[in-house]
Design a protein around this motif. Structure first.
Motif, PDB file in Angstrom:
ATOM      1  N   ASP A 116    -116.733 -17.428 -62.879  1.00 58.77           N
ATOM      2  CA  ASP A 116    -116.547 -18.044 -61.563  1.00 58.77           C
ATOM      3  C   ASP A 116    -117.703 -17.681 -60.638  1.00 58.77           C
ATOM      4  OD1 ASP A 116    -113.908 -19.063 -62.211  1.00 58.77           O
ATOM      5  OD2 ASP A 116    -113.185 -17.012 -61.982  1.00 58.77           O
ATOM      6  N   TRP A 117    -118.102 -16.413 -60.660  1.00 61.82           N
ATOM      7  CA  TRP A 117    -119.199 -15.977 -59.780  1.00 61.82           C
ATOM      8  C   TRP A 117    -120.493 -16.705 -60.121  1.00 61.82           C
ATOM      9  CZ3 TRP A 117    -117.385 -10.425 -61.149  1.00 61.82           C
ATOM     10  CH2 TRP A 117    -116.262 -10.100 -60.381  1.00 61.82           C
ATOM     11  N   LEU A 118    -120.763 -16.892 -61.412  1.00 65.90           N
ATOM     12  CA  LEU A 118    -121.969 -17.621 -61.793  1.00 65.90           C
ATOM     13  C   LEU A 118    -121.929 -19.056 -61.266  1.00 65.90           C
ATOM     14  CD1 LEU A 118    -122.623 -16.468 -65.472  1.00 65.90           C
ATOM     15  CD2 LEU A 118    -123.355 -15.417 -63.330  1.00 65.90           C
ATOM     16  N   GLU A 119    -120.796 -19.708 -61.411  1.00 72.65           N
ATOM     17  CA  GLU A 119    -120.667 -21.083 -60.913  1.00 72.65           C
ATOM     18  C   GLU A 119    -120.850 -21.136 -59.403  1.00 72.65           C
ATOM     19  OE1 GLU A 119    -116.900 -22.483 -62.223  1.00 72.65           O
ATOM     20  OE2 GLU A 119    -117.467 -22.567 -64.354  1.00 72.65           O
ATOM     21  N   LEU A 120    -120.313 -20.134 -58.707  1.00 74.33           N
ATOM     22  CA  LEU A 120    -120.402 -20.129 -57.252  1.00 74.33           C
ATOM     23  C   LEU A 120    -121.814 -19.808 -56.767  1.00 74.33           C
ATOM     24  CD1 LEU A 120    -117.000 -18.423 -56.417  1.00 74.33           C
ATOM     25  CD2 LEU A 120    -117.688 -20.758 -55.818  1.00 74.33           C
ATOM     26  N   LEU A 156    -128.209 -13.026 -65.595  1.00 71.60           N
ATOM     27  CA  LEU A 156    -126.801 -12.629 -65.587  1.00 71.60           C
ATOM     28  C   LEU A 156    -126.091 -13.087 -66.854  1.00 71.60           C
ATOM     29  CD1 LEU A 156    -125.983 -13.387 -61.836  1.00 71.60           C
ATOM     30  CD2 LEU A 156    -125.974 -11.123 -62.919  1.00 71.60           C
ATOM     31  N   ARG A 157    -126.359 -14.297 -67.281  1.00 76.47           N
ATOM     32  CA  ARG A 157    -125.715 -14.796 -68.514  1.00 76.47           C
ATOM     33  C   ARG A 157    -126.162 -13.974 -69.720  1.00 76.47           C
ATOM     34  NH1 ARG A 157    -126.988 -20.117 -66.177  1.00 76.47           N
ATOM     35  NH2 ARG A 157    -125.070 -21.001 -65.336  1.00 76.47           N
ATOM     36  N   ALA A 158    -127.436 -13.632 -69.766  1.00 80.35           N
ATOM     37  CA  ALA A 158    -127.942 -12.849 -70.893  1.00 80.35           C
ATOM     38  C   ALA A 158    -127.337 -11.460 -70.913  1.00 80.35           C
ATOM     39  CB  ALA A 158    -129.473 -12.764 -70.829  1.00 80.35           C
ATOM     40  N   ARG A 185    -121.132 -10.769 -58.411  1.00 82.88           N
ATOM     41  CA  ARG A 185    -120.149 -10.903 -57.331  1.00 82.88           C
ATOM     42  C   ARG A 185    -120.823 -10.794 -55.963  1.00 82.88           C
ATOM     43  NH1 ARG A 185    -115.036  -7.055 -55.717  1.00 82.88           N
ATOM     44  NH2 ARG A 185    -113.676  -8.725 -54.951  1.00 82.88           N
ATOM     45  N   HIS A 186    -121.743  -9.850 -55.828  1.00 83.40           N
ATOM     46  CA  HIS A 186    -122.424  -9.678 -54.556  1.00 83.40           C
ATOM     47  C   HIS A 186    -123.334 -10.859 -54.243  1.00 83.40           C
ATOM     48  CE1 HIS A 186    -123.781  -7.365 -51.121  1.00 83.40           C
ATOM     49  NE2 HIS A 186    -125.025  -7.682 -51.427  1.00 83.40           N
ATOM     50  N   GLN A 187    -123.940 -11.443 -55.264  1.00 81.39           N
ATOM     51  CA  GLN A 187    -124.845 -12.565 -55.032  1.00 81.39           C
ATOM     52  C   GLN A 187    -124.107 -13.839 -54.629  1.00 81.39           C
ATOM     53  OE1 GLN A 187    -128.326 -12.622 -54.748  1.00 81.39           O
ATOM     54  NE2 GLN A 187    -127.640 -10.508 -54.480  1.00 81.39           N
ATOM     55  N   VAL A 188    -122.837 -13.949 -54.955  1.00 78.39           N
ATOM     56  CA  VAL A 188    -122.037 -15.048 -54.414  1.00 78.39           C
ATOM     57  C   VAL A 188    -121.998 -14.935 -52.893  1.00 78.39           C
ATOM     58  CG1 VAL A 188    -119.733 -16.053 -54.248  1.00 78.39           C
ATOM     59  CG2 VAL A 188    -120.612 -15.327 -56.472  1.00 78.39           C
ATOM     60  N   GLN A 189    -121.720 -13.735 -52.428  1.00 82.34           N
ATOM     61  CA  GLN A 189    -121.645 -13.480 -50.996  1.00 82.34           C
ATOM     62  C   GLN A 189    -122.986 -13.764 -50.316  1.00 82.34           C
ATOM     63  OE1 GLN A 189    -121.009  -9.471 -48.380  1.00 82.34           O
ATOM     64  NE2 GLN A 189    -119.793  -9.655 -50.234  1.00 82.34           N
ATOM     65  N   GLU A 190    -124.071 -13.318 -50.940  1.00 82.20           N
ATOM     66  CA  GLU A 190    -125.411 -13.545 -50.393  1.00 82.20           C
ATOM     67  C   GLU A 190    -125.692 -15.046 -50.252  1.00 82.20           C
ATOM     68  OE1 GLU A 190    -129.374 -12.200 -49.264  1.00 82.20           O
ATOM     69  OE2 GLU A 190    -127.750 -10.895 -49.939  1.00 82.20           O
ATOM     70  N   LEU A 222    -113.462 -18.261 -52.626  1.00 83.41           N
ATOM     71  CA  LEU A 222    -114.739 -17.573 -52.486  1.00 83.41           C
ATOM     72  C   LEU A 222    -114.696 -16.617 -51.305  1.00 83.41           C
ATOM     73  CD1 LEU A 222    -118.282 -19.219 -52.473  1.00 83.41           C
ATOM     74  CD2 LEU A 222    -117.628 -17.529 -50.782  1.00 83.41           C
ATOM     75  N   ALA A 223    -114.224 -17.090 -50.153  1.00 82.31           N
ATOM     76  CA  ALA A 223    -114.213 -16.274 -48.949  1.00 82.31           C
ATOM     77  C   ALA A 223    -113.350 -15.023 -49.122  1.00 82.31           C
ATOM     78  CB  ALA A 223    -113.718 -17.096 -47.763  1.00 82.31           C
TER      79      ALA A 223
END
Length: 266
Positions: free
Chosen positions: A19-23, A108-110, A135-140, A162-163
């Motif tokens: 989910d985080w990767l998609e976001l 991240l995938r690797a 997870r942190h990069q979603v927020q960024e 997400l929020a």
């Protein structure tokens, strides 16, 4: 730096690594779309010293930094400048920005979710893994996409799931990495309209986040309630926490003001 008492708190059960990767991909796309809709030299209200060009450059550099950090694997310090390489954009800023996102997602995938890596929050006891970086990069990406939307004059709330996840991460990792609370010990509850609630315990050791709001422990000195998107943006100083219809405050407003201005933000 003190060790956060929330260090063993698991990630929110609502979202996972995929989910985080998609976001990250989706919010980075939103960022670029909003940037295209705004004059490139328009100022960013949430970061007044930045233009839209500065914002895109910042996010791209951050994504390239974390791509190299994740790819380096377990480490006690961040990658050197030699490893990071040239992170300045060329003439085609949107394409460079898109390539930055691809580099991060590929790294991240690797790595998968459980590979260790350097993080600035490791000393707080929170997980220092590729998953925690994702997870942190979603927020960024999400907060800065909102910045670009504001510069373009058309804003929308962050997606609720997400929020809520970003708010949980910010309370446990961002606040949990802060040094001692410089005011009298206190508790602040944050209650999302979507259901989740948290209490920040503030004292000389710093901030500890626990899941649960008023009624789950000692009475908080202040409670801030509203949509998760508005709660997160208020803590990021991207939206007002007082005098709005979206957020509701009970208790001591001075305590919430102290909390909002406490962490350094970029």
């Amino acid at each position: 730096m003190t060790t956060s008492r929330s260090s063993q708190t698991p990630a929110s059960p609502e979202l996972r690594f995929t989910d985080w990767l998609e976001l990250i991909e989706e919010r980075s796309t939103v960022l670029r779309e909003a940037a295209r809709a705004a004059p490139v030299e328009a100022r960013i209200p949430g970061c007044p010293d930045w233009t839209v060009r500065d914002l895109l450059t910042h996010v791209g550099q951050v994504q390239r930094f974390w791509a190299a950090t994740v790819a380096a694997g377990p480490a006690v310090r961040p990658p050197s400048d030699g490893v990071l390489g040239d992170r300045m954009p060329g003439d085609d800023l949107p394409s460079w920005s898109a390539a930055s996102t691809v580099l991060l997602l590929d790294a991240l995938r690797a790595a998968g979710p459980d590979t260790g890596c350097w993080t600035w929050w490791a000393e707080s006891g929170n997980a220092a893994t590729s998953g925690s970086v994702a997870r942190h990069q979603v927020q960024e990406a999400a907060v800065h996409a909102r910045d670009a939307q504001e510069a373009a004059g058309v804003t929308e709330p962050l997606p609720p799931a997400l929020a809520a996840d970003a708010l949980d991460e910010f309370l446990h990792v961002g606040f949990g990495s802060m040094d001692g609370w410089p005011h009298a010990p206190a508790r602040v509850a944050l209650v999302a309209d979507e259901g989740p609630a948290w209490t920040l315990i503030l004292d000389t050791t710093g901030a500890s986040a626990v899941r649960g709001g008023p009624g789950d422990g000692p009475e908080p000195g202040a409670t801030l309630s509203g949509p998760a998107s508005d709660l997160l943006l208020a803590l990021y100083r991207r939206a007002p926490w007082d005098g709005t219809d979206a957020l509701r405050l009970t208790g001591d407003p001075a305590l919430v003001r102290q909390l909002v201005v406490w962490p350094p933000l970029g």
